[in-house]
Design a protein around this motif. Structure first.
Motif, PDB file in Angstrom:
ATOM      1  N   GLU A 281       0.825  -1.200   0.000  1.00  0.00           N
ATOM      2  CA  GLU A 281       0.000   0.000   0.000  1.00  0.00           C
ATOM      3  C   GLU A 281       0.864   1.257   0.000  1.00  0.00           C
ATOM      4  N   CYS A 282       1.929   1.247   0.785  1.00  0.00           N
ATOM      5  CA  CYS A 282       2.849   2.387   0.789  1.00  0.00           C
ATOM      6  C   CYS A 282       3.447   2.608  -0.594  1.00  0.00           C
ATOM      7  N   LEU A 283       3.983   1.562  -1.183  1.00  0.00           N
ATOM      8  CA  LEU A 283       4.614   1.695  -2.489  1.00  0.00           C
ATOM      9  C   LEU A 283       3.625   2.192  -3.533  1.00  0.00           C
ATOM     10  N   SER A 284       2.384   1.749  -3.453  1.00  0.00           N
ATOM     11  CA  SER A 284       1.387   2.165  -4.438  1.00  0.00           C
ATOM     12  C   SER A 284       1.070   3.644  -4.337  1.00  0.00           C
ATOM     13  N   ARG A 285       1.454   4.276  -3.214  1.00  0.00           N
ATOM     14  CA  ARG A 285       1.258   5.719  -3.052  1.00  0.00           C
ATOM     15  C   ARG A 285       2.588   6.471  -3.058  1.00  0.00           C
ATOM     16  N   GLY A 286       3.628   5.824  -3.551  1.00  0.00           N
ATOM     17  CA  GLY A 286       4.903   6.506  -3.725  1.00  0.00           C
ATOM     18  C   GLY A 286       5.787   6.548  -2.501  1.00  0.00           C
ATOM     19  N   ILE A 287       5.430   5.843  -1.444  1.00  0.00           N
ATOM     20  CA  ILE A 287       6.243   5.806  -0.227  1.00  0.00           C
ATOM     21  C   ILE A 287       7.278   4.703  -0.385  1.00  0.00           C
ATOM     22  N   THR A 288       8.540   5.079  -0.338  1.00  0.00           N
ATOM     23  CA  THR A 288       9.604   4.095  -0.519  1.00  0.00           C
ATOM     24  C   THR A 288      10.355   3.783   0.773  1.00  0.00           C
ATOM     25  N   THR A 289      10.158   4.614   1.820  1.00  0.00           N
ATOM     26  CA  THR A 289      10.816   4.384   3.106  1.00  0.00           C
ATOM     27  C   THR A 289       9.777   4.406   4.213  1.00  0.00           C
ATOM     28  N   VAL A 290       9.781   3.353   5.046  1.00  0.00           N
ATOM     29  CA  VAL A 290       8.810   3.196   6.128  1.00  0.00           C
ATOM     30  C   VAL A 290       9.562   2.925   7.421  1.00  0.00           C
ATOM     31  N   LEU A 291       9.242   3.685   8.450  1.00  0.00           N
ATOM     32  CA  LEU A 291       9.804   3.426   9.772  1.00  0.00           C
ATOM     33  C   LEU A 291       8.721   2.844  10.665  1.00  0.00           C
ATOM     34  N   GLU A 292       8.893   1.579  11.023  1.00  0.00           N
ATOM     35  CA  GLU A 292       7.965   0.885  11.915  1.00  0.00           C
ATOM     36  C   GLU A 292       8.347   1.226  13.355  1.00  0.00           C
TER      37      GLU A 292
ATOM     38  N   GLY B  59      -2.902  18.671  -4.988  1.00  0.00           N
ATOM     39  CA  GLY B  59      -3.619  18.080  -6.111  1.00  0.00           C
ATOM     40  C   GLY B  59      -4.065  16.644  -5.956  1.00  0.00           C
ATOM     41  N   HIS B  60      -3.826  16.024  -4.789  1.00  0.00           N
ATOM     42  CA  HIS B  60      -4.229  14.622  -4.565  1.00  0.00           C
ATOM     43  C   HIS B  60      -3.716  13.717  -5.686  1.00  0.00           C
ATOM     44  N   VAL B  61      -2.401  13.753  -5.898  1.00  0.00           N
ATOM     45  CA  VAL B  61      -1.813  13.015  -7.021  1.00  0.00           C
ATOM     46  C   VAL B  61      -1.213  11.677  -6.619  1.00  0.00           C
ATOM     47  N   SER B  62      -1.335  11.272  -5.365  1.00  0.00           N
ATOM     48  CA  SER B  62      -0.747   9.978  -4.986  1.00  0.00           C
ATOM     49  C   SER B  62      -1.422   8.831  -5.732  1.00  0.00           C
ATOM     50  N   ARG B  63      -2.635   9.057  -6.202  1.00  0.00           N
ATOM     51  CA  ARG B  63      -3.308   7.994  -6.970  1.00  0.00           C
ATOM     52  C   ARG B  63      -2.700   7.815  -8.353  1.00  0.00           C
ATOM     53  N   THR B  64      -1.800   8.719  -8.759  1.00  0.00           N
ATOM     54  CA  THR B  64      -1.232   8.646 -10.104  1.00  0.00           C
ATOM     55  C   THR B  64       0.120   7.940 -10.135  1.00  0.00           C
ATOM     56  N   VAL B  65       0.508   7.317  -9.044  1.00  0.00           N
ATOM     57  CA  VAL B  65       1.770   6.568  -9.027  1.00  0.00           C
ATOM     58  C   VAL B  65       1.701   5.426 -10.045  1.00  0.00           C
ATOM     59  N   ARG B  66       2.679   5.397 -10.932  1.00  0.00           N
ATOM     60  CA  ARG B  66       2.711   4.348 -11.965  1.00  0.00           C
ATOM     61  C   ARG B  66       3.836   3.360 -11.738  1.00  0.00           C
ATOM     62  N   ASP B  67       5.056   3.870 -11.493  1.00  0.00           N
ATOM     63  CA  ASP B  67       6.228   3.018 -11.320  1.00  0.00           C
ATOM     64  C   ASP B  67       6.997   3.481 -10.093  1.00  0.00           C
ATOM     65  N   VAL B  68       7.626   2.530  -9.406  1.00  0.00           N
ATOM     66  CA  VAL B  68       8.404   2.854  -8.202  1.00  0.00           C
ATOM     67  C   VAL B  68       9.676   2.030  -8.195  1.00  0.00           C
ATOM     68  N   LEU B  69      10.776   2.695  -7.869  1.00  0.00           N
ATOM     69  CA  LEU B  69      12.060   2.017  -7.656  1.00  0.00           C
ATOM     70  C   LEU B  69      12.505   2.231  -6.224  1.00  0.00           C
ATOM     71  N   VAL B  70      13.075   1.198  -5.630  1.00  0.00           N
ATOM     72  CA  VAL B  70      13.728   1.290  -4.328  1.00  0.00           C
ATOM     73  C   VAL B  70      15.090   0.628  -4.444  1.00  0.00           C
ATOM     74  N   ASP B  71      16.145   1.388  -4.153  1.00  0.00           N
ATOM     75  CA  ASP B  71      17.508   0.874  -4.272  1.00  0.00           C
ATOM     76  C   ASP B  71      17.769   0.306  -5.660  1.00  0.00           C
ATOM     77  N   GLY B  72      17.206   0.956  -6.672  1.00  0.00           N
ATOM     78  CA  GLY B  72      17.409   0.532  -8.044  1.00  0.00           C
ATOM     79  C   GLY B  72      16.544  -0.619  -8.501  1.00  0.00           C
ATOM     80  N   ARG B  73      15.771  -1.197  -7.599  1.00  0.00           N
ATOM     81  CA  ARG B  73      14.901  -2.332  -7.927  1.00  0.00           C
ATOM     82  C   ARG B  73      13.508  -1.810  -8.293  1.00  0.00           C
ATOM     83  N   VAL B  74      12.966  -2.263  -9.412  1.00  0.00           N
ATOM     84  CA  VAL B  74      11.609  -1.878  -9.805  1.00  0.00           C
ATOM     85  C   VAL B  74      10.626  -2.686  -8.959  1.00  0.00           C
TER      86      VAL B  74
END
Length: 459
Positions: free
Chosen positions: A116-127, A398-413
């Motif tokens: 869910e985080c990645l789908s909204r462009g969040i690539t770093t999560v602190l639990e 603009g509520h654009v988090s719904r427009t996330v198409r692609d995400v990379l973390v540490d170079g990994r798609v």
């Protein structure tokens, strides 16, 4: 890992000059950004590189969620009533559910949160540490591909799940940090529950442990007024003033919330370079008096280290850092104070300033050569981008988090064309329905639906 080119997007760098590089290609080599330039030049420098066409898209740094609970709540999302207080929500619902969750529950919930985080462009999560099975949580987060820090339950209060004497709590915290990789996307840190649920000995011991292990640490304090009242009885001081007297404030510490602060506490945070994670959506959902009490914007204006968080699936309800930025800026504007928080400041909290607050500003938060390739491609074919306006304002308002198409973390798609690459969503959905019902049964909790639910019938 092979080279990869993200071709032709408008790149929001969040570098010191805050440059936006139009029709720019980002070259990724291994885990890092290798170059920014034209497609022609970088194709020549990286022959044979794979490509993702970002023509017409907006490319931003991966977003930072500095306070996101990943366990239990995702399995009972939107089930806790919204007409009860925060204490009842925590101790009548969440704590009993945690007491009955098992390792499979924790790993599944973490996977759901990460996707869910990645789908909204969040690539770093602190639990922030409400985790009974940290190695399983790390596995769930790692499978989805998010960058994360993981800890475990840390409190020595009586009659609470996973509570223990100070020595046992600290030993468990050290075991968790050492059991996870020291480097890489998913690492460990020291996590206490905080509030009035840890002794002075435990606070001091946790700070010393973090120093010895060379990691960050976190705990919760003062999301509402209850902690102020508890510390007045406990020591006759405000909570953050008490922490300063204990010697536990400092650059390693990220305070979760710290909403209800007085002048002396604000000064103590700034003087010690202590960081704060602000979760505005959670304070509204739990009616904790954010607009009456928050000093977060003042911390930002005075150069403090502040990051944004989304808290939990029955508090902030959805991990959406751009929504948190919207709320942070909007609520401050509504207070009609001088020098309101502007969109570009709120977006910085979600990216480079948030990265600095969690001690990762040299690695993530901006798109610069040598930094980690944590980036997000936003699809401007969505109506939210029609027409294109000022980028800083459109990203926050603009509520654009719904427009996330692609995400990379540490170079990994990890997300491609809006689908996670490492997780079977259908299997996760089926498991979530099954494990949610089983967890509620074990905890003896029966959610009451707001509306009556009936089978279809001819009328």
């Amino acid at each position: 890992m092979t080279d990869l080119l993200i071709v032709g997007g408008d790149v929001v760098t969040m570098d010191p000059a805050r440059r936006v590089l139009t029709r720019t290609t980002v070259a990724v080599s291994g885990t890092s950004i290798a170059a920014l330039g034209t497609a022609e030049d970088l194709r020549a420098r990286f022959p044979g590189a794979r490509e993702i066409d970002a023509s017409g898209c907006v490319v931003i740094p991966g977003l930072v969620d500095a306070h996101q609970h990943t366990t239990v709540d995702p399995l009972v999302r939107s089930m806790i009533p919204d007409d009860i207080g925060s204490q009842e929500s925590i101790f009548d619902w969440i704590v009993p559910l945690h007491a009955h969750a098992d390792g499979d529950d924790d790993e599944l919930a973490a996977t759901i949160t990460a996707v869910e985080c990645l789908s909204r462009g969040i690539t770093t999560v602190l639990e922030p540490g409400t985790v009974a099975y940290p190695e399983r949580v790390a596995a769930g987060l790692g499978a989805a591909g998010v960058r994360a820090r993981v800890g475990g339950w840390g409190w020595d209060a009586e009659n609470v799940p996973f509570g223990a004497p100070v020595d046992e709590v600290l030993a468990r915290q050290e075991d968790i940090v050492r059991s996870l990789p020291a480097t890489g996307p998913v690492t460990g840190w020291v996590t206490l529950v905080g509030h009035d649920l840890a002794s002075d000995e435990l606070f001091a011991g946790a700070a010393s442990l973090a120093e010895r292990l060379d990691v960050q640490l976190t705990w919760h304090i003062s999301p509402g007024p209850a902690d102020i009242e508890a510390y007045a009885l406990r020591c006759g001081r405000r909570p953050v003033v008490h922490f300063r007297e204990l010697g536990v404030l400092g650059p390693r510490l990220l305070l979760g919330h710290a909403v209800w602060l007085d002048d002396t506490e604000v000064d103590a945070i700034l003087e010690t370079d202590t960081a704060v994670a602000a979760c505005p959506g959670a304070y509204l959902r739990l009616a904790q008096g954010y607009t009456r009490a928050s000093r977060h914007a003042e911390l930002v204006r005075r150069g403090g280290r502040v990051a944004l968080g989304c808290d939990a699936h029955n508090a902030g309800d959805a991990p959406d850092v751009l929504l948190a930025a919207y709320l942070f800026a909007g609520l401050e504007r509504d207070r009609d104070l001088p020098d309101p928080v502007r969109a570009e400041q709120a977006f910085a909290l979600a990216t480079i300033d948030g990265a600095r607050a969690i001690g990762l500003g040299d690695r993530i938060g901006s798109l610069e050569v040598g930094k980690a390739a944590d980036l997000v491609v936003l699809d401007t074919a969505d109506p939210a981008w029609m027409p294109r306006g000022d980028l800083a304002r459109q990203l926050v308002w603009g509520h654009v988090s719904r427009t996330v198409r692609d995400v990379l973390v540490d170079g990994r798609v990890v997300v491609r064309d809006r689908r996670p690459t490492g997780v079977d969503l259908a299997a996760v959905a089926a498991a979530a329905a099954e494990r949610s019902a089983a967890l509620l049964r074990r905890a003896g909790i029966t959610p009451r639906p707001t509306w009556p639910t009936e089978p279809a019938a001819s009328r």
